[in-house]
Motif scaffolding. Structure first.
Motif, short mmCIF file in Angstrom:
data_model
loop_
_atom_site.label_atom_id
_atom_site.label_comp_id
_atom_site.label_asym_id
_atom_site.label_seq_id
_atom_site.Cartn_x
_atom_site.Cartn_y
_atom_site.Cartn_z
N TRP A 140 -33.06 19.75 11.59
CA TRP A 140 -32.19 18.99 11.03
C TRP A 140 -32.09 18.50 9.56
O TRP A 140 -31.05 18.52 8.79
CB TRP A 140 -32.21 17.52 11.82
CG TRP A 140 -33.52 16.89 11.22
CD1 TRP A 140 -34.85 16.99 11.66
CD2 TRP A 140 -33.59 15.83 10.40
NE1 TRP A 140 -35.62 16.09 10.93
CE2 TRP A 140 -34.92 15.22 10.10
CE3 TRP A 140 -32.62 15.12 9.54
CZ2 TRP A 140 -35.27 14.27 9.38
CZ3 TRP A 140 -32.93 14.14 8.54
CH2 TRP A 140 -34.28 13.64 8.54
N LEU A 141 -33.12 18.97 8.81
CA LEU A 141 -33.33 18.70 7.49
C LEU A 141 -32.63 19.82 6.82
O LEU A 141 -31.94 19.51 5.74
CB LEU A 141 -34.86 18.52 7.06
CG LEU A 141 -35.91 17.36 7.24
CD1 LEU A 141 -37.14 17.66 6.79
CD2 LEU A 141 -35.15 16.22 6.56
N VAL A 142 -32.85 20.99 7.38
CA VAL A 142 -32.05 22.04 6.72
C VAL A 142 -30.55 21.97 6.97
O VAL A 142 -29.95 22.29 5.69
CB VAL A 142 -32.59 23.53 7.38
CG1 VAL A 142 -31.73 24.70 6.66
CG2 VAL A 142 -33.86 23.74 6.88
N LYS A 143 -30.30 21.76 7.83
CA LYS A 143 -28.70 21.60 8.10
C LYS A 143 -28.18 20.47 7.42
O LYS A 143 -26.92 20.58 6.82
CB LYS A 143 -28.46 21.26 9.65
CG LYS A 143 -28.54 22.64 10.64
CD LYS A 143 -27.99 22.47 11.97
CE LYS A 143 -28.11 23.35 12.65
NZ LYS A 143 -27.86 23.60 14.08
N SER A 144 -28.96 19.26 7.07
CA SER A 144 -28.48 18.24 6.36
C SER A 144 -28.27 18.63 5.04
O SER A 144 -27.36 18.27 4.14
CB SER A 144 -29.38 17.26 6.24
OG SER A 144 -29.63 16.71 7.54
N PHE A 145 -29.27 19.61 4.31
CA PHE A 145 -29.17 20.01 3.29
C PHE A 145 -27.92 20.76 2.99
O PHE A 145 -27.21 21.02 2.20
CB PHE A 145 -30.19 20.64 2.63
CG PHE A 145 -30.13 21.30 1.47
CD1 PHE A 145 -30.34 20.83 0.15
CD2 PHE A 145 -30.26 22.86 1.26
CE1 PHE A 145 -30.33 21.21 -1.04
CE2 PHE A 145 -29.91 23.53 0.03
CZ PHE A 145 -30.12 22.73 -1.20
N ALA A 146 -27.89 21.84 3.91
CA ALA A 146 -26.48 22.63 3.91
C ALA A 146 -25.13 21.98 4.07
O ALA A 146 -24.26 22.49 3.32
CB ALA A 146 -26.78 23.80 5.00
N MET A 206 -27.77 12.48 14.75
CA MET A 206 -28.39 11.93 16.01
C MET A 206 -29.67 12.18 16.09
O MET A 206 -30.59 12.81 16.20
CB MET A 206 -27.81 12.92 17.22
CG MET A 206 -28.10 12.21 18.56
SD MET A 206 -26.78 11.23 19.00
CE MET A 206 -27.25 10.47 20.58
N LEU A 207 -30.29 10.72 15.92
CA LEU A 207 -31.81 10.49 16.08
C LEU A 207 -32.01 10.08 17.58
O LEU A 207 -31.83 9.04 17.73
CB LEU A 207 -32.23 9.63 14.93
CG LEU A 207 -31.83 9.77 13.30
CD1 LEU A 207 -32.25 8.83 12.42
CD2 LEU A 207 -32.69 11.13 13.11
N THR A 208 -32.42 11.00 18.13
CA THR A 208 -32.66 10.72 19.62
C THR A 208 -34.00 10.51 20.16
O THR A 208 -34.81 10.56 19.63
CB THR A 208 -32.16 11.95 20.53
OG1 THR A 208 -33.16 12.84 20.66
CG2 THR A 208 -31.00 12.77 19.62
N LEU A 259 -24.62 10.70 24.97
CA LEU A 259 -24.18 10.22 23.63
C LEU A 259 -23.91 11.14 22.68
O LEU A 259 -22.97 11.17 22.27
CB LEU A 259 -25.06 9.07 23.29
CG LEU A 259 -24.33 8.14 22.34
CD1 LEU A 259 -23.26 7.58 22.90
CD2 LEU A 259 -25.35 7.05 22.02
N GLY A 260 -24.75 12.26 22.53
CA GLY A 260 -24.54 13.24 21.70
C GLY A 260 -23.40 14.23 21.94
O GLY A 260 -22.39 14.54 21.07
N VAL A 310 -25.53 17.06 14.28
CA VAL A 310 -26.89 17.44 13.89
C VAL A 310 -27.72 16.57 14.73
O VAL A 310 -27.70 15.40 14.33
CB VAL A 310 -27.17 17.54 12.27
CG1 VAL A 310 -28.56 17.78 12.11
CG2 VAL A 310 -26.23 18.50 11.76
N SER A 311 -28.80 17.26 15.53
CA SER A 311 -29.53 16.38 16.22
C SER A 311 -31.00 16.68 16.08
O SER A 311 -31.39 17.79 16.01
CB SER A 311 -29.17 16.70 17.67
OG SER A 311 -29.90 15.41 18.51
#
Length: 524
Positions: A293-299, A311-313, A322-323, A334-335
């Motif tokens: 998720w960190l990599v996708k957040s940066f991208a 989504m912080l599950t 819910l996702g 992004v989960s």
């Protein structure tokens, strides 16, 4: 020059190591049990050999050493052999009467460097010429490098800050082999987290100026692929500390292959610090190939036109359902499960969490099965910043319970009172026009939830027949916080998802999330 034996109490080990390292900088080898006893050799036999191989003893004086029978045995043996004993005062202590006739060197009343000069003078060590100093630096690196290889390339045998402070000014990178350069750099990357590292940056920068970018990138790439997590993290900190912007491509490449969450956290923080950007092609590769998720957040920073949700599950069926609802509403989802490892990354101050969350339109926080994991509350303080900056948060229990004594609780539309597990709820929509549009009629289901009361400025969409708010929202700064007061959790039995207990609830939440997407994300 013969070795000097250092006699000390284990309570004073840090000071003993500092003395040994400082002596080595001036070409004086010190015998120290923690450094010179090979694993598997009997301790008493090794100490005896050390005592016999040295003609001078530095006796570290402190209350601990004066009370140690082992230390007394060592200096008594030296005196019996008519060898030289030099007491150095580390902590005020009552000297043994047999030691009173010796002049001690005072490390209590004098600055360390001044007292060290007196030790060196007592050992007959004078100022070295530059050529000798350079040779000594080479010898120190070579000797430590050989030990590093002999003992399995363990990080304890890499050069620390004190050794690097001596080595770097006296050694040219062009004058050593690539193996030694790599060894020195591995020491540097580990030292990047040690106290005093900033003091050696000028010497480090000067040392690195002797190597071209391509060669340095080659060494850094080896460090970033190293099996040792500390070396990989240290290489990233080094790139950041020296602002090696030309190395950002290496870091970006590592984002796909790196598996350690904390290393990824350091990598992304480094890229953010350097202001690095990625191409459209790199964005597509990272979003398609990374599960982190960190990599996708940066991208996503380079794909800001995409409405995205984080989504912080808690790993339950409820959170997965819910996702799916969030994704079907139109968000790029992004989960990540908010387990202890992920939480460490979130709580780490090496991670620019505000910038990470800032790429998202919506954050969904499901805490039912991971209640109480969040540590320092940095996640919640960042979520408040996210909300006040225009973000949308959809939270569920046990966020109310978890933040009941934090300022973040004021962001929630409902004020927590207590929690209840495994009860049958009978719910009805309120008269609010949005409630009437999204929620259709009365419905019942079994769930765990929080007894709460709505804050005066909150909008309640659904409540129980006895007036407990189940779904609602309130404005927080420029953002909105939604709360769905149900979760999949039970301490007594295996709990099922509230969505499985009521299709009416599930269908209504689908309409709610779609409405959130239309109202907020498309507007942004």
């Amino acid at each position: 020059m013969p070795k000097v034996f250092i006699s000390y109490s284990r309570h004073d080990m840090e000071f003993a190591n500092k003395i040994a390292t400082s002596l080595l900088e001036y070409g004086v080898e010190a015998w120290l049990d923690t450094r010179d006893i090979v694993p598997g050799v009997k301790w008493s036999k090794a100490v005896q050999a050390g005592l016999d191989s040295c003609q001078t003893m530095l006796l570290i004086v402190s209350p601990n050493s004066m009370a140690s029978s082992n230390v007394e045995d060592e200096w008594q043996y030296f005196l019996d052999q008519e060898k030289i004993v030099i007491p150095i005062l580390y902590r005020p202590a009552n000297l043994h009467f047999q030691l009173n006739r010796f002049q001690y060197i005072d490390f209590v009343g004098l600055p360390f460097e001044t007292a060290l000069e007196r030790v060196l003078s007592s050992l007959g060590v004078g100022v070295q010429e530059d050529a000798v100093a350079r040779q000594r630096a080479h010898d120190v690196v070579r000797r430590n490098y050989e030990d590093w290889l002999m003992f399995g390339a363990h990080e304890r045998d890499l050069l620390d800050v004190n050794a690097l402070r001596f080595v770097l000014p006296g050694i040219s990178i062009a004058g050593v082999s690539s193996d030694l350069s790599e060894y020195i750099l591995y020491g540097v990357v580990l030292a990047s987290k040690q106290e005093g590292f900033n003091e050696i940056i000028p010497d480090l920068t000067n040392w690195l100026s002797g190597i071209d970018h391509a060669s340095l990138l080659e060494i850094l790439e080896l460090a970033l692929r190293h099996t040792n997590v500390s070396i990989r993290s240290g290489a990233l900190r080094l790139i950041r500390s020296l602002r090696l912007e030309y190395a950002s491509g290496l870091v970006i490449t590592r984002l796909v292959d790196e598996q350690d969450t904390l290393v990824l956290s350091t990598a992304i923080d480094t890229l953010l610090y350097l202001g690095s950007t990625i191409s459209t092609q790199q964005t597509e590769v990272l979003l398609a190939n990374s599960d982190n998720w960190l990599v996708k957040s940066f991208a996503l920073r380079s794909a800001m036109q995409i409405p995205a949700a984080l989504m912080l599950t808690d790993g339950t069926d409820f959170s997965h359902q819910l996702g799916f609802t969030v994704e079907n509403a139109g968000y790029f989802l992004v989960s990540t499960e908010l387990d202890p490892i992920t939480n460490i990354a979130l709580e780490s101050f090496d991670l620019r969490l505000e910038e990470i969350l800032g790429v998202y339109d919506l954050v969904v926080l499901v805490r039912g099965e991971h209640m109480g994991i969040v540590g320092s509350g940095r996640l919640y303080s960042t979520l408040e910043y996210f909300l006040r900056s225009g973000g949308i948060l959809l939270a569920t229990p046990w966020v109310g319970w978890e933040t009941r004594s934090q300022l973040f609780s004021m962001c929630l539309p409902f004020k927590y009172i207590k929690y209840i597990e495994d009860v049958k709820l009978s719910c009805v929509p309120t008269e609010h026009e949005i409630a009437q549009k999204i929620f259709s009629g009365q419905f019942e289901y079994t769930s765990s939830y929080e007894i709460a009361e709505a804050r005066p400025d909150s909008i309640v969409l659904v409540e129980t027949t006895d007036g407990v708010p189940i779904c609602g929202y309130r404005q927080v700064g420029d953002g909105v916080c939604y709360y769905l007061n149900s979760c999949q959790h039970s301490c007594r039995q295996l709990a099922s998802s509230p969505f499985e207990a009521s299709s009416l609830l599930y269908d209504s939440v689908k309409r709610l999330v779609s409405w959130i997407f239309q109202k907020h994300s498309l507007q942004r």
